[in-house]
Design an enzyme around this catalytic site. Structure first.
Site, PDB file in Angstrom:
ATOM      1  N   THR A 264       0.860  -1.193   0.000  1.00 30.16           N
ATOM      2  CA  THR A 264       0.000   0.000   0.000  1.00 30.16           C
ATOM      3  C   THR A 264       0.889   1.235   0.000  1.00 30.16           C
ATOM      4  OG1 THR A 264      -1.734  -1.168   1.189  1.00 30.16           O
ATOM      5  CG2 THR A 264      -1.874   1.217   1.213  1.00 30.16           C
ATOM      6  N   PHE A 266       1.176   5.104   0.825  1.00 34.49           N
ATOM      7  CA  PHE A 266       0.555   6.122   1.674  1.00 34.49           C
ATOM      8  C   PHE A 266       1.132   7.496   1.321  1.00 34.49           C
ATOM      9  CE2 PHE A 266      -1.574   3.623   5.019  1.00 34.49           C
ATOM     10  CZ  PHE A 266      -1.053   2.365   4.770  1.00 34.49           C
TER      11      PHE A 266
HETATM   12  O1  LIG Z   1      -7.427  -0.843   8.050  1.00 39.57           O
HETATM   13  C1  LIG Z   1      -6.223  -0.610   8.159  1.00 39.57           C
HETATM   14  O2  LIG Z   1      -5.469  -1.233   8.917  1.00 39.57           O
HETATM   15  C2  LIG Z   1      -5.667   0.471   7.365  1.00 39.57           C
HETATM   16  O3  LIG Z   1      -4.623   0.968   7.705  1.00 39.57           O
HETATM   17  C3  LIG Z   1      -6.387   0.897   6.120  1.00 39.57           C
HETATM   18  C4  LIG Z   1      -5.892   0.222   4.857  1.00 39.57           C
HETATM   19  C5  LIG Z   1      -6.495   0.944   3.584  1.00 39.57           C
HETATM   20  O4  LIG Z   1      -7.226   1.904   3.715  1.00 39.57           O
HETATM   21  O5  LIG Z   1      -6.173   0.500   2.491  1.00 39.57           O
HETATM   22  C6  LIG Z   1      -4.438   0.349   4.764  1.00 39.57           C
HETATM   23  C7  LIG Z   1      -3.655  -0.619   4.248  1.00 39.57           C
HETATM   24  C8  LIG Z   1      -4.218  -1.870   3.725  1.00 39.57           C
HETATM   25  O6  LIG Z   1      -4.247  -1.716   2.316  1.00 39.57           O
HETATM   26  C9  LIG Z   1      -5.593  -2.123   4.195  1.00 39.57           C
HETATM   27  C10 LIG Z   1      -6.318  -1.163   4.774  1.00 39.57           C
END
Ligand SMILES: O=C(O)C(=O)C[C@]1(C(=O)O)C=C[C@@H](O)C=C1
Length: 382
Positions: A264, A266
């Site tokens: 992911t 950020f």
């Molecule tokens: O729910 C979490 O733990 C988050 O940090 C959110 C979140 C997102 O919004 O994509 C962050 C990373 C992962 O891809 C899954 C969920």
């Protein structure tokens, strides 16, 4: 029983009538109320930073925002002035970084990767994190924007435009999901699984094989906390191994994401932009809209291609609050077009003459153009 997680941006989860969710962590959990009526302890924050844009100004002028469970050092009987706030900020040795979710969320780990030794501040919704930065409650926000399996987090694209924060960096985080359950619960006992919608999408194959009903909630760690608190025996959660130890859950399966490479990206957001450099690889994020017509998007992308500027991401989102546009040959019954915003990331710094020329060129025919930030590329190995 259906999990009743808050959808309202300002209603604390544990206050919902039908939810017996545990009180929030003692660490500041930011709830900003536009009405100012819901706080136990209230502190009035004078917004030192007034974003541009009429809507935002009007909202900022209201000035009274209640902040619940905020550390007592920042609570005051009267309204705080911007001087108070900036003194408070400069007193602090640790940067305060907002993330969406509860303790144990991937976003918290991403915030800590982006700003080692920061104080990570959980926020209920993405929008709360934006507002916490704008109102000087925290210094930065770290929010997910895209995932290698699940794709874009559209909500944050929309919020980037609605708010006036600047992208000052990016951080990539390897997401490794686990299937969690209470101690003594076996995989075959599970009927449902709770998690963030992105996490559920990233584990699509495994969850389909297990035949589990999926239920989307606000964040992965919140799902873990919920099943632990309610001691649920037939509901699991998709979350991190860190969430398993925080909420004392058993890990039934590890690495359940559809691909071992699950990353992911950020964004790091701040009130002020950083000065773009040329000393290391930089990326620039922009958003623009165009007139309707053949080849217009092609022409927009050509301003980069002509200058050998590599694009790393393109995303289109509907242009809200704008009526549908009629085609040029307007007559009754003629087709109407949706208007779009295009978000583009390109591999160059705004300090490069080449980028400046490209954007000057784009501005000649774009109906709207905004630079969201020019920031160092995260080149770390995942
Ligand atoms: O729910 C979490 O733990 C988050 O940090 C959110 C979140 C997102 O919004 O994509 C962050 C990373 C992962 O891809 C899954 C969920």
């Amino acid at each position: 029983m259906a999990a009743s997680f808050s959808r309202s941006p300002f209603t604390p989860l544990h206050r919902q009538n039908n939810c017996k969710f545990p009180p929030l962590d003692p660490i500041a959990r930011v709830h900003i109320s536009t009405t100012g009526t819901c706080s136990k302890r209230r502190c009035y924050i004078a917004l030192a930073y007034v974003p541009n844009g009429n809507d935002e100004n009007a909202k900022s002028r209201e000035l009274q925002r209640s902040l619940e469970d905020f550390p007592s050092e920042t609570l005051s009987k009267g309204p705080l002035s911007s001087t108070h706030l900036s003194n408070k900020l400069s007193d602090r040795s640790r940067l305060r970084v907002a993330y969406q979710g509860v303790h144990g969320a991937y976003s918290e780990s991403a915030a800590e990767k982006a700003y080692p030794n920061c104080q990570a501040v959980p926020c209920e919704q993405f929008e709360t994190a934006f507002e916490a930065v704008e109102s000087w409650i925290v210094d930065r926000a770290v929010l997910p924007i895209e995932n290698s399996l699940g794709g874009s987090i559209h909500r944050n694209y929309d919020l980037l435009l609605r708010h006036r924060l600047h992208i000052v960096g990016e951080v990539k985080f390897a997401v490794r999901h686990c299937l969690l359950a209470n101690h003594g619960v076996k995989v075959e006992d599970l009927k449902r699984v709770l998690s963030h919608s992105q996490a559920l999408a990233q584990c699509e194959n495994t969850l389909t094989k297990l035949g589990l009903v999926r239920e989307a909630v606000d964040d992965t760690a919140g799902a873990a906390k919920f099943i632990a608190f309610h001691k649920l025996k037939d509901v699991g959660a998709v979350a991190s191994s860190a969430a398993a130890s925080i909420y004392d859950l058993n890990i039934l399966a590890q690495d359940i994401q559809d691909d071992s490479y699950n990353v992911t990206r950020f964004l790091m957001l701040a009130r002020e932009p950083i000065i773009p450099g040329t000393d290391r690889p930089f990326k620039t994020s922009i958003v623009f809209s165009l007139e309707e017509g053949p080849g217009v998007l092609f022409k927009a992308l050509a301003v980069f291609a002509l200058r050998q500027i590599n694009l790393t991401k393109i995303e289109s989102r509907p242009l809200r609050n704008q009526p549908l546009r009629a085609s040029n040959d307007t007559n009754n019954g003629s087709p109407k077009y949706f208007d779009y915003l295009f978000y583009v990331d390109f591999e160059a710094s705004m300090a490069d003459q080449n980028s400046q020329n490209a954007l000057r060129h784009l501005k000649e025919f774009a109906t709207f153009l905004r630079v969201l930030g020019s920031y160092p590329v995260d080149t770390s190995m995942i």
